[in-house]
Design a protein around this motif. Structure first.
Motif, PDB file in Angstrom:
ATOM      1  N   ASP A  42      32.427  23.053  33.876  1.00 47.08           N
ATOM      2  CA  ASP A  42      33.119  21.761  33.891  1.00 47.08           C
ATOM      3  C   ASP A  42      32.233  20.643  33.365  1.00 47.08           C
ATOM      4  OD1 ASP A  42      35.499  22.782  34.822  1.00 47.08           O
ATOM      5  OD2 ASP A  42      35.250  22.083  36.882  1.00 47.08           O
ATOM      6  N   VAL A  67      38.182  23.428  34.034  1.00 48.73           N
ATOM      7  CA  VAL A  67      38.480  22.946  32.686  1.00 48.73           C
ATOM      8  C   VAL A  67      38.544  24.140  31.723  1.00 48.73           C
ATOM      9  CG1 VAL A  67      37.637  21.509  30.782  1.00 48.73           C
ATOM     10  CG2 VAL A  67      37.304  20.771  33.150  1.00 48.73           C
ATOM     11  N   SER A 108      40.403  28.859  33.896  1.00 47.01           N
ATOM     12  CA  SER A 108      39.532  29.058  35.042  1.00 47.01           C
ATOM     13  C   SER A 108      39.537  30.515  35.492  1.00 47.01           C
ATOM     14  CB  SER A 108      40.013  28.169  36.190  1.00 47.01           C
ATOM     15  OG  SER A 108      39.185  28.345  37.319  1.00 47.01           O
TER      16      SER A 108
END
Length: 141
Positions: A42, A67, A108
């Motif tokens: 991230d 992200v 993710s």
């Protein structure tokens, strides 16, 4: 021809080791070699950004945060004989750029892997974070 595939696995499965992923005539499992693991964070980094592997090794990129990212080779910078690679299994950098984010995103806890069969330096980037999220795979004999 190279062996590459997109893996969908949970963090638990990844922690337990990667299952074999055959491809292009190979029945040999890739195993769970965490030495060839690159995390996509991230913080918009590939960790490690630069990795050195041997011919025939597989590198696995895993998104560790929330992200989504991509793994996209700089096509014009590949070594002679080097096979193009990108999450989403695209045949060219332009196709990967055009399709993102509907295709090619590594969400993710998902992973992408590519097996390198040619020596040289393979620079790559994340499409939505290209300004700072870049890396290189160095392949040696």
């Amino acid at each position: 021809m190279d062996r590459r595939t997109v893996l969908r696995m949970s963090g638990v499965a990844l922690a337990g080791g990667l299952a074999g992923c055959g491809g292009s005539g190979s029945d040999t499992p890739t195993g769970g070699d965490t030495d060839n693991l690159v995390e996509m964070t991230d913080d918009l980094n590939f960790e490690p950004a630069d990795i050195t592997v041997s011919v025939g090794d597989t590198v696995t990129w895993t998104t560790t945060g929330s992200v989504p990212h991509s793994v996209t080779a700089y096509e014009e910078q590949l070594p002679d004989g080097g096979t193009y690679f990108a999450s989403g299994e695209f045949d060219s950098e332009s196709a990967a750029r055009e399709a993102y984010p509907s295709e090619g995103a590594v969400a993710s806890e998902d992973s992408y892997e590519h097996t390198f069969e040619t020596t040289g330096e393979f620079p790559y980037f994340c499409i939505p974070h290209e300004s700072g999220m870049k890396g290189t795979v160095v392949v040696e004999d």
